[in-house]
Design a protein around this motif. Structure first.
Motif, mmCIF file in Angstrom:
data_model
loop_
_atom_site.group_PDB
_atom_site.id
_atom_site.type_symbol
_atom_site.label_atom_id
_atom_site.label_comp_id
_atom_site.label_asym_id
_atom_site.label_seq_id
_atom_site.Cartn_x
_atom_site.Cartn_y
_atom_site.Cartn_z
ATOM 1 N N ARG A 24 0.716 -0.775 0.099
ATOM 2 C CA ARG A 24 -0.092 -0.050 0.158
ATOM 3 C C ARG A 24 1.129 1.217 -0.100
ATOM 4 O O ARG A 24 0.709 2.320 -0.454
ATOM 5 C CB ARG A 24 -1.462 -0.072 1.111
ATOM 6 C CG ARG A 24 -1.830 -1.076 1.176
ATOM 7 C CD ARG A 24 -2.529 -0.402 2.316
ATOM 8 N NE ARG A 24 -4.456 -2.567 2.015
ATOM 9 C CZ ARG A 24 -3.951 -3.211 2.693
ATOM 10 N NH1 ARG A 24 -3.093 -3.515 3.314
ATOM 11 N NH2 ARG A 24 -4.830 -4.129 2.278
ATOM 12 N N GLU A 134 -6.145 -10.266 12.744
ATOM 13 C CA GLU A 134 -6.533 -9.474 12.016
ATOM 14 C C GLU A 134 -7.742 -8.538 12.838
ATOM 15 O O GLU A 134 -8.376 -9.147 12.817
ATOM 16 C CB GLU A 134 -6.805 -9.562 10.459
ATOM 17 C CG GLU A 134 -5.775 -10.114 9.749
ATOM 18 C CD GLU A 134 -6.860 -10.893 8.789
ATOM 19 O OE1 GLU A 134 -8.152 -10.150 8.216
ATOM 20 O OE2 GLU A 134 -6.068 -11.377 7.720
ATOM 21 N N LYS A 137 -11.318 -5.424 8.881
ATOM 22 C CA LYS A 137 -10.942 -5.073 7.962
ATOM 23 C C LYS A 137 -10.189 -3.606 6.622
ATOM 24 O O LYS A 137 -10.200 -2.866 6.440
ATOM 25 C CB LYS A 137 -12.224 -5.340 7.060
ATOM 26 C CG LYS A 137 -12.795 -6.327 7.518
ATOM 27 C CD LYS A 137 -14.135 -6.672 6.569
ATOM 28 C CE LYS A 137 -15.300 -7.789 7.508
ATOM 29 N NZ LYS A 137 -16.494 -8.180 6.510
ATOM 30 N N LYS A 138 -8.967 -4.043 6.096
ATOM 31 C CA LYS A 138 -8.144 -3.393 5.138
ATOM 32 C C LYS A 138 -8.951 -3.276 4.234
ATOM 33 O O LYS A 138 -8.748 -4.722 3.074
ATOM 34 C CB LYS A 138 -6.987 -3.919 4.894
ATOM 35 C CG LYS A 138 -6.131 -3.714 6.578
ATOM 36 C CD LYS A 138 -4.697 -4.055 6.443
ATOM 37 C CE LYS A 138 -3.884 -4.172 8.136
ATOM 38 N NZ LYS A 138 -2.809 -4.514 8.116
ATOM 39 N N TRP A 139 -8.377 -2.730 3.147
ATOM 40 C CA TRP A 139 -8.611 -2.327 1.310
ATOM 41 C C TRP A 139 -7.292 -3.612 1.151
ATOM 42 O O TRP A 139 -6.520 -3.280 1.348
ATOM 43 C CB TRP A 139 -8.131 -1.209 1.002
ATOM 44 C CG TRP A 139 -8.118 -0.586 -0.332
ATOM 45 C CD1 TRP A 139 -9.215 -0.487 -0.894
ATOM 46 C CD2 TRP A 139 -7.352 -0.442 -0.938
ATOM 47 N NE1 TRP A 139 -9.014 -0.351 -2.226
ATOM 48 C CE2 TRP A 139 -7.423 -0.075 -2.586
ATOM 49 C CE3 TRP A 139 -6.140 -0.172 -0.560
ATOM 50 C CZ2 TRP A 139 -6.992 0.502 -3.836
ATOM 51 C CZ3 TRP A 139 -5.161 0.331 -2.399
ATOM 52 C CH2 TRP A 139 -5.872 -0.018 -4.175
ATOM 53 N N GLY A 141 -7.936 -6.854 1.407
ATOM 54 C CA GLY A 141 -6.921 -7.717 2.691
ATOM 55 C C GLY A 141 -7.433 -8.896 1.563
ATOM 56 O O GLY A 141 -6.375 -9.488 2.655
ATOM 57 N N ASP A 144 -3.079 -9.599 0.838
ATOM 58 C CA ASP A 144 -2.082 -9.419 2.142
ATOM 59 C C ASP A 144 -2.583 -10.503 2.887
ATOM 60 O O ASP A 144 -1.740 -11.394 3.236
ATOM 61 C CB ASP A 144 -2.992 -8.384 3.051
ATOM 62 C CG ASP A 144 -2.763 -6.629 3.382
ATOM 63 O OD1 ASP A 144 -1.896 -7.423 2.482
ATOM 64 O OD2 ASP A 144 -3.657 -6.491 4.063
#
Length: 269
Positions: A24, A134, A137-139, A141, A144
């Motif tokens: 990122r 975790e 929630k990531k953009w 994800g 990852d």
């Protein structure tokens, strides 16, 4: 002297994954430099074309005054294609700069970056590796998770709770490996904090019934925790990859050894 030798031993695969996991930041840096270089080149190309047009106009006026003037053709450059070319160069430059900064941080931070050769580096057993929880929630994800599968291989498919159970079994074996020295009280210690650390400690204590575990303590930073160390027969360290400092891991082990406490090993999360 040994510490300086260890710094030179860089695992290239680990370093590459260190870059990839920060994709990122690399994308942001790449985009920033691409925009800067593209806009700069677009403006300079327009300015150059304007100057060429003025030069062409002056040349045309000179032709009207003097008959024998060599007519030099003026070539105008396309601002858009030129900007795109420089934007691509900016993208590559942004990637290289980001990777360079991450490489310096990887080498100079002094943090635990890899579990490879853990026992040789710290003279302690590595009793388990637990995936980081975790929290949100990531953009993108899924990228990852894909990177995690590439890095860890089949171990990435093991659920986190199962990884904790495996670590607990290894801890139990380490506690009972020396039949001459009975360990009934074990201190859980380390150099970092967090809710996930407390969760791991609670689950470890729940899996091993015949041993009394202390709450998680930081013997490096708190004198009271260091003083209580003498009431325990064994100590188990829980450290976090990318956050725990290698120098402090060695120091806390040394504190335990000086007090005659059995160092069971370390769990890295």
């Amino acid at each position: 002297m040994d510490e300086f030798q260890e710094v030179d031993e860089i695992n290239l695969v680990d370093l590459i994954f260190y870059w990839i996991k920060r994709w990122r930041c690399i994308v942001v840096c790449m985009t920033f430099f691409a925009i800067i270089m593209g806009v700069y080149r677009y403006q300079t190309t327009i300015t150059d074309n304007r100057l060429k047009k003025e030069q062409q106009l002056q040349q045309h006026l000179a032709e009207q005054v003097e008959e024998e003037v060599v007519n030099v053709p003026v070539v105008f450059e396309d601002p858009l294609s030129s900007a795109i070319s420089f934007a691509i160069i900016g993208m590559l430059g942004g990637i290289c700069l980001a990777c360079l900064v991450f490489s310096i941080n990887y080498v100079m931070s002094g943090k635990l970056q890899s579990e490879d050769k853990f026992q040789e580096k710290f003279d302690m057993l590595l009793l388990g590796v637990i995936r980081k929880k975790e929290s949100k929630k990531k953009w993108c994800g899924f990228l990852d998770r894909w990177i995690c599968c590439l890095e860890e291989g089949p171990y990435a498919k093991i659920p986190r709770k199962e990884q904790i159970k495996i670590s607990a079994i290894n801890v139990q074996v380490a506690i009972h490996k020396n039949s001459n020295k009975k360990i009934k009280r074990v201190m859980l210690a380390g150099t970092i904090t967090g809710d996930d650390i407390i969760e791991i400690c609670e689950q470890l204590a729940g899996e091993i019934d015949d041993v009394i575990f202390s709450p998680y303590r930081q013997i490096i930073y708190h004198a009271e925790a260091l003083k209580k160390l003498e009431y325990y027969e064994g100590i188990l360290f829980i450290e976090r990859k990318g956050e725990s400092y290698e120098k402090l891991i060695r120091k806390e082990r040394e504190l335990a050894v000086r007090r005659g406490v059995e160092v069971l090993g370390t769990i890295v999360c």
